[in-house]
Scaffold this motif. Structure first.
Motif, PDB file in Angstrom:
ATOM      1  N   GLY A   1      -4.698  -2.847  12.323  1.00 39.06           N
ATOM      2  CA  GLY A   1      -4.956  -3.753  13.337  1.00 39.06           C
ATOM      3  C   GLY A   1      -5.454  -3.100  14.410  1.00 39.06           C
ATOM      4  O   GLY A   1      -5.507  -2.026  14.537  1.00 39.06           O
ATOM      5  N   THR A   2      -5.647  -4.112  15.725  1.00 36.92           N
ATOM      6  CA  THR A   2      -5.914  -3.628  16.928  1.00 36.92           C
ATOM      7  C   THR A   2      -4.902  -3.795  17.765  1.00 36.92           C
ATOM      8  O   THR A   2      -4.379  -4.994  17.967  1.00 36.92           O
ATOM      9  CB  THR A   2      -6.904  -4.534  17.398  1.00 36.92           C
ATOM     10  OG1 THR A   2      -8.134  -4.355  16.279  1.00 36.92           O
ATOM     11  CG2 THR A   2      -7.675  -4.083  18.556  1.00 36.92           C
TER      12      THR A   2
ATOM     13  N   ASP B   1      -6.621  -2.089  22.951  1.00 31.74           N
ATOM     14  CA  ASP B   1      -7.915  -2.120  22.084  1.00 31.74           C
ATOM     15  C   ASP B   1      -8.192  -0.977  21.085  1.00 31.74           C
ATOM     16  O   ASP B   1      -9.140  -0.985  20.511  1.00 31.74           O
ATOM     17  CB  ASP B   1      -9.134  -1.932  23.078  1.00 31.74           C
ATOM     18  CG  ASP B   1      -9.140  -3.469  23.744  1.00 31.74           C
ATOM     19  OD1 ASP B   1      -8.500  -4.648  23.424  1.00 31.74           O
ATOM     20  OD2 ASP B   1      -9.654  -3.491  25.025  1.00 31.74           O
ATOM     21  N   SER B   2      -7.335  -0.007  20.742  1.00 33.40           N
ATOM     22  CA  SER B   2      -7.273   1.059  19.649  1.00 33.40           C
ATOM     23  C   SER B   2      -7.233   0.373  18.557  1.00 33.40           C
ATOM     24  O   SER B   2      -5.972  -0.558  18.387  1.00 33.40           O
ATOM     25  CB  SER B   2      -6.580   2.308  20.210  1.00 33.40           C
ATOM     26  OG  SER B   2      -5.089   2.049  20.000  1.00 33.40           O
ATOM     27  N   GLU B   3      -7.817   0.697  17.560  1.00 34.44           N
ATOM     28  CA  GLU B   3      -7.766   0.166  16.038  1.00 34.44           C
ATOM     29  C   GLU B   3      -6.960   1.332  15.303  1.00 34.44           C
ATOM     30  O   GLU B   3      -7.265   2.556  15.660  1.00 34.44           O
ATOM     31  CB  GLU B   3      -9.054   0.074  15.380  1.00 34.44           C
ATOM     32  CG  GLU B   3      -9.796  -1.038  16.009  1.00 34.44           C
ATOM     33  CD  GLU B   3     -11.143  -1.406  15.541  1.00 34.44           C
ATOM     34  OE1 GLU B   3     -11.338  -0.875  14.377  1.00 34.44           O
ATOM     35  OE2 GLU B   3     -11.933  -2.249  16.032  1.00 34.44           O
ATOM     36  N   VAL B   4      -6.028   0.893  14.815  1.00 34.69           N
ATOM     37  CA  VAL B   4      -4.805   1.742  13.902  1.00 34.69           C
ATOM     38  C   VAL B   4      -4.781   1.098  12.499  1.00 34.69           C
ATOM     39  O   VAL B   4      -5.058   0.031  12.091  1.00 34.69           O
ATOM     40  CB  VAL B   4      -3.649   1.711  14.843  1.00 34.69           C
ATOM     41  CG1 VAL B   4      -3.592   2.291  16.138  1.00 34.69           C
ATOM     42  CG2 VAL B   4      -3.109   0.466  14.675  1.00 34.69           C
TER      43      VAL B   4
ATOM     44  N   LYS C   1      -2.822  -7.148  16.774  1.00 35.94           N
ATOM     45  CA  LYS C   1      -3.620  -8.164  16.060  1.00 35.94           C
ATOM     46  C   LYS C   1      -3.648  -7.553  14.574  1.00 35.94           C
ATOM     47  O   LYS C   1      -4.352  -6.444  14.420  1.00 35.94           O
ATOM     48  CB  LYS C   1      -4.905  -8.646  16.496  1.00 35.94           C
ATOM     49  CG  LYS C   1      -6.084  -9.565  16.064  1.00 35.94           C
ATOM     50  CD  LYS C   1      -5.990 -10.950  16.483  1.00 35.94           C
ATOM     51  CE  LYS C   1      -6.890 -11.542  16.035  1.00 35.94           C
ATOM     52  NZ  LYS C   1      -6.317 -12.509  14.975  1.00 35.94           N
ATOM     53  N   ILE C   2      -3.178  -8.215  13.533  1.00 43.26           N
ATOM     54  CA  ILE C   2      -2.987  -7.649  12.273  1.00 43.26           C
ATOM     55  C   ILE C   2      -4.258  -8.163  11.520  1.00 43.26           C
ATOM     56  O   ILE C   2      -4.764  -8.973  11.588  1.00 43.26           O
ATOM     57  CB  ILE C   2      -1.870  -8.586  11.661  1.00 43.26           C
ATOM     58  CG1 ILE C   2      -0.511  -8.359  12.334  1.00 43.26           C
ATOM     59  CG2 ILE C   2      -1.797  -8.315  10.218  1.00 43.26           C
ATOM     60  CD1 ILE C   2       0.543  -9.178  11.871  1.00 43.26           C
ATOM     61  N   ALA C   3      -4.766  -6.850  10.834  1.00 40.21           N
ATOM     62  CA  ALA C   3      -6.183  -7.112  10.213  1.00 40.21           C
ATOM     63  C   ALA C   3      -5.809  -7.506   8.658  1.00 40.21           C
ATOM     64  O   ALA C   3      -6.762  -8.139   8.042  1.00 40.21           O
ATOM     65  CB  ALA C   3      -6.733  -5.816  10.310  1.00 40.21           C
ATOM     66  N   ASN C   4      -4.762  -7.151   8.202  1.00 39.68           N
ATOM     67  CA  ASN C   4      -4.538  -7.255   6.909  1.00 39.68           C
ATOM     68  C   ASN C   4      -2.967  -8.246   6.806  1.00 39.68           C
ATOM     69  O   ASN C   4      -2.053  -7.358   6.678  1.00 39.68           O
ATOM     70  CB  ASN C   4      -4.542  -6.221   5.973  1.00 39.68           C
ATOM     71  CG  ASN C   4      -4.348  -6.278   4.547  1.00 39.68           C
ATOM     72  OD1 ASN C   4      -4.000  -7.267   4.195  1.00 39.68           O
ATOM     73  ND2 ASN C   4      -4.330  -5.420   3.906  1.00 39.68           N
TER      74      ASN C   4
END
Length: 152
Positions: free
Chosen positions: A99-100, A72-75, A129-132
Motif C-alpha cells: 500500500g501507500t 506517500d511512499s508505495e511499499v 492505505k491498503i492496496a490489497n
C-alpha cells in the motif's frame, strides 16, 4: 463525576445501544493481526496502523532510535521500510501489507521509548492505505501469534 457514575452511564449506553454498534466495536478489535516478524496491524476503513509487538520491543530492550518510511511512499508486503535501534541491537521494520504510507508517528523521533512503554497504542509506527485487502487475511490472528512466540 465519579468513576461509579461514569461506569454506570457507559453500561446503560451499551445496554441500549443498537446491535450494529456492538458489531462495529467487535469488528474493530477483530481486525488486529500480526506478522511473524513481530509487527502488529490494526485495520479500520482500509487503513492499517502498524506497530511493533510487545514481544518485539521486550526482546530489543530500550529503543533509542527509529527510522520510519516516507509518507506517500508505495511499499510492497514484506519490504524493509525502516529500522529500530536499541541498546541491544538494530532490527528492520517490515511492511505487513502492500500500500501507500499515509502517516508516520512523528512523536517517535523525540520519544522512541514510546515503543517500549506503549507498543500497542502511542508507540505505533506508521499508517498504510491498503492496496490489497486479501493480504490482511494472510496475517496471523492473536491465537496464532501467541503460539508463534510460545514456540520460540
Amino acid at each position: 463525576m465519579s468513576l461509579r457514575i461514569l461506569t454506570q452511564s457507559f453500561i446503560r449506553q451499551r445496554a441500549f445501544a443498537p446491535a450494529t454498534s456492538t458489531a462495529a466495536f467487535a469488528r474493530f478489535y477483530a481486525t488486529k493481526k500480526f506478522t511473524s516478524s513481530h509487527e502488529w496491524v490494526e485495520v479500520e476503513n482500509g487503513v492499517g496502523t502498524v506497530g511493533l509487538t510487545d514481544y518485539a520491543q521486550n526482546s530489543l530492550g530500550d529503543i533509542v532510535y527509529v527510522e520510519l518510511p516516507e509518507v506517500d511512499s508505495e511499499v510492497e508486503n514484506n519490504d524493509v521500510i525502516g529500522v529500530v535501534e536499541s541498546v541491544k541491537a538494530a532490527s528492520d521494520i517490515y511492511s505487513p501489507l502492500t500500500g501507500t504510507i499515509t502517516e508516520t508517528n512523528a512523536e517517535l523521533e523525540s520519544k522512541p521509548k514510546l515503543i517500549n512503554t506503549k507498543p500497542d497504542s502511542d508507540g505505533w509506527l506508521f499508517k498504510i492505505k491498503i492496496a490489497n485487502d486479501a493480504e490482511v487475511n494472510d496475517l496471523l490472528d492473536e491465537a496464532a501469534y501467541k503460539k508463534l512466540i510460545e514456540d520460540k
